[in-house]
Design a protein around this motif. Structure first.
Motif, PDB file in Angstrom:
ATOM      1  N   GLN A 131       0.828  -1.211   0.000  1.00  0.00           N
ATOM      2  CA  GLN A 131       0.000   0.000   0.000  1.00  0.00           C
ATOM      3  C   GLN A 131       0.864   1.263   0.000  1.00  0.00           C
ATOM      4  O   GLN A 131       0.503   2.267  -0.608  1.00  0.00           O
ATOM      5  N   THR A 132       2.000   1.205   0.659  1.00  0.00           N
ATOM      6  CA  THR A 132       2.914   2.342   0.644  1.00  0.00           C
ATOM      7  C   THR A 132       3.444   2.587  -0.772  1.00  0.00           C
ATOM      8  O   THR A 132       3.507   3.731  -1.230  1.00  0.00           O
ATOM      9  N   ALA A 133       3.806   1.527  -1.454  1.00  0.00           N
ATOM     10  CA  ALA A 133       4.269   1.653  -2.842  1.00  0.00           C
ATOM     11  C   ALA A 133       3.150   2.201  -3.727  1.00  0.00           C
ATOM     12  O   ALA A 133       3.391   3.052  -4.595  1.00  0.00           O
ATOM     13  N   ARG A 134       1.930   1.733  -3.487  1.00  0.00           N
ATOM     14  CA  ARG A 134       0.778   2.214  -4.276  1.00  0.00           C
ATOM     15  C   ARG A 134       0.572   3.700  -4.035  1.00  0.00           C
ATOM     16  O   ARG A 134       0.311   4.458  -4.970  1.00  0.00           O
ATOM     17  N   LEU A 135       0.676   4.131  -2.780  1.00  0.00           N
ATOM     18  CA  LEU A 135       0.502   5.541  -2.461  1.00  0.00           C
ATOM     19  C   LEU A 135       1.568   6.385  -3.143  1.00  0.00           C
ATOM     20  O   LEU A 135       1.275   7.458  -3.672  1.00  0.00           O
ATOM     21  N   THR A 136       2.784   5.904  -3.170  1.00  0.00           N
ATOM     22  CA  THR A 136       3.872   6.614  -3.847  1.00  0.00           C
ATOM     23  C   THR A 136       3.558   6.784  -5.328  1.00  0.00           C
ATOM     24  O   THR A 136       3.739   7.864  -5.892  1.00  0.00           O
ATOM     25  N   GLN A 137       3.059   5.726  -5.953  1.00  0.00           N
ATOM     26  CA  GLN A 137       2.698   5.795  -7.372  1.00  0.00           C
ATOM     27  C   GLN A 137       1.539   6.762  -7.600  1.00  0.00           C
ATOM     28  O   GLN A 137       1.550   7.541  -8.560  1.00  0.00           O
ATOM     29  N   LEU A 138       0.543   6.711  -6.723  1.00  0.00           N
ATOM     30  CA  LEU A 138      -0.632   7.562  -6.894  1.00  0.00           C
ATOM     31  C   LEU A 138      -0.323   9.035  -6.699  1.00  0.00           C
ATOM     32  O   LEU A 138      -0.956   9.893  -7.322  1.00  0.00           O
ATOM     33  N   THR A 139       0.628   9.329  -5.826  1.00  0.00           N
ATOM     34  CA  THR A 139       0.944  10.735  -5.550  1.00  0.00           C
ATOM     35  C   THR A 139       1.944  11.322  -6.545  1.00  0.00           C
ATOM     36  O   THR A 139       2.207  12.524  -6.505  1.00  0.00           O
TER      37      THR A 139
ATOM     38  N   PRO B 179      -5.047  16.335 -15.719  1.00  0.00           N
ATOM     39  CA  PRO B 179      -6.097  16.863 -14.853  1.00  0.00           C
ATOM     40  C   PRO B 179      -7.362  15.982 -14.839  1.00  0.00           C
ATOM     41  O   PRO B 179      -8.118  16.000 -13.889  1.00  0.00           O
ATOM     42  N   ALA B 180      -7.560  15.197 -15.875  1.00  0.00           N
ATOM     43  CA  ALA B 180      -8.735  14.331 -15.939  1.00  0.00           C
ATOM     44  C   ALA B 180      -8.670  13.223 -14.888  1.00  0.00           C
ATOM     45  O   ALA B 180      -9.691  12.708 -14.447  1.00  0.00           O
ATOM     46  N   GLN B 181      -7.478  12.853 -14.480  1.00  0.00           N
ATOM     47  CA  GLN B 181      -7.309  11.789 -13.489  1.00  0.00           C
ATOM     48  C   GLN B 181      -7.218  12.326 -12.059  1.00  0.00           C
ATOM     49  O   GLN B 181      -7.178  11.535 -11.115  1.00  0.00           O
ATOM     50  N   ALA B 182      -7.215  13.619 -11.888  1.00  0.00           N
ATOM     51  CA  ALA B 182      -7.010  14.212 -10.572  1.00  0.00           C
ATOM     52  C   ALA B 182      -8.076  13.765  -9.572  1.00  0.00           C
ATOM     53  O   ALA B 182      -7.763  13.387  -8.440  1.00  0.00           O
ATOM     54  N   HIS B 183      -9.348  13.776  -9.965  1.00  0.00           N
ATOM     55  CA  HIS B 183     -10.434  13.391  -9.059  1.00  0.00           C
ATOM     56  C   HIS B 183     -10.346  11.908  -8.700  1.00  0.00           C
ATOM     57  O   HIS B 183     -10.472  11.540  -7.538  1.00  0.00           O
ATOM     58  N   THR B 184     -10.108  11.084  -9.697  1.00  0.00           N
ATOM     59  CA  THR B 184      -9.982   9.640  -9.459  1.00  0.00           C
ATOM     60  C   THR B 184      -8.794   9.351  -8.563  1.00  0.00           C
ATOM     61  O   THR B 184      -8.885   8.555  -7.620  1.00  0.00           O
ATOM     62  N   ASN B 185      -7.669   9.979  -8.846  1.00  0.00           N
ATOM     63  CA  ASN B 185      -6.472   9.780  -8.035  1.00  0.00           C
ATOM     64  C   ASN B 185      -6.690  10.235  -6.594  1.00  0.00           C
ATOM     65  O   ASN B 185      -6.212   9.596  -5.666  1.00  0.00           O
ATOM     66  N   ALA B 186      -7.421  11.327  -6.413  1.00  0.00           N
ATOM     67  CA  ALA B 186      -7.679  11.812  -5.052  1.00  0.00           C
ATOM     68  C   ALA B 186      -8.463  10.768  -4.257  1.00  0.00           C
ATOM     69  O   ALA B 186      -8.171  10.519  -3.085  1.00  0.00           O
ATOM     70  N   ALA B 187      -9.441  10.143  -4.877  1.00  0.00           N
ATOM     71  CA  ALA B 187     -10.231   9.102  -4.205  1.00  0.00           C
ATOM     72  C   ALA B 187      -9.370   7.875  -3.902  1.00  0.00           C
ATOM     73  O   ALA B 187      -9.459   7.291  -2.813  1.00  0.00           O
ATOM     74  N   LEU B 188      -8.529   7.486  -4.849  1.00  0.00           N
ATOM     75  CA  LEU B 188      -7.647   6.335  -4.640  1.00  0.00           C
ATOM     76  C   LEU B 188      -6.616   6.619  -3.550  1.00  0.00           C
ATOM     77  O   LEU B 188      -6.301   5.736  -2.739  1.00  0.00           O
ATOM     78  N   ILE B 189      -6.107   7.837  -3.519  1.00  0.00           N
ATOM     79  CA  ILE B 189      -5.146   8.223  -2.480  1.00  0.00           C
ATOM     80  C   ILE B 189      -5.809   8.162  -1.111  1.00  0.00           C
ATOM     81  O   ILE B 189      -5.235   7.630  -0.154  1.00  0.00           O
ATOM     82  N   ALA B 190      -7.022   8.682  -1.003  1.00  0.00           N
ATOM     83  CA  ALA B 190      -7.739   8.655   0.280  1.00  0.00           C
ATOM     84  C   ALA B 190      -7.988   7.219   0.741  1.00  0.00           C
ATOM     85  O   ALA B 190      -7.791   6.896   1.917  1.00  0.00           O
TER      86      ALA B 190
END
Length: 106
Positions: free
Chosen positions: A27-35, A41-52
């Motif tokens: 999960q730490t590696a996933r968070l690093t990739q997501l951030t 900009p189209a992925q910003a909302h999706t990424n924010a939800a995945l990061i949360a």
């Protein structure tokens, strides 16, 4: 509790700790990739939800690992009763027994 049961429970807890540590690393590696800034900009909302969701998962795993280390793993944080092992096998980060969790969700 018999020695055999005690040994089995210790082995289960050891395996659980290994699994939780592995999941924490993943999960730490996933968070690093997501951030990482993709510049899309189209992925910003999706990424924010995945990061949360990933941060919540890391918080739950960290809590379970802390309870394992402190010796409180498997006890309900509300009433102190033992959380059934079946529940912990399905939801290893469970902090509450089912009745207390149901009261919490109301």
């Amino acid at each position: 509790m018999s020695d055999r049961t005690d040994t089995h429970d210790k082995q289960w807890l050891t395996n659980l700790e290994l699994t939780l540590n592995h999941e924490f690393q993943a999960q730490t590696a996933r968070l690093t990739q997501l951030t990482a800034d993709t510049g899309d900009p189209a992925q910003a909302h999706t990424n924010a939800a995945l990061i949360a969701a990933t941060r919540q998962s890391l918080d739950q795993i960290s809590g379970a690992l802390r309870r394992l280390t402190a010796g409180g793993y498997g006890s309900c944080e509300k009433c102190g009763t033992e959380i059934p092992r079946e529940r912990l096998e399905i939801l290893p980060h469970a902090r509450f027994c089912v009745p207390c969790q149901q009261k919490q969700n109301r």
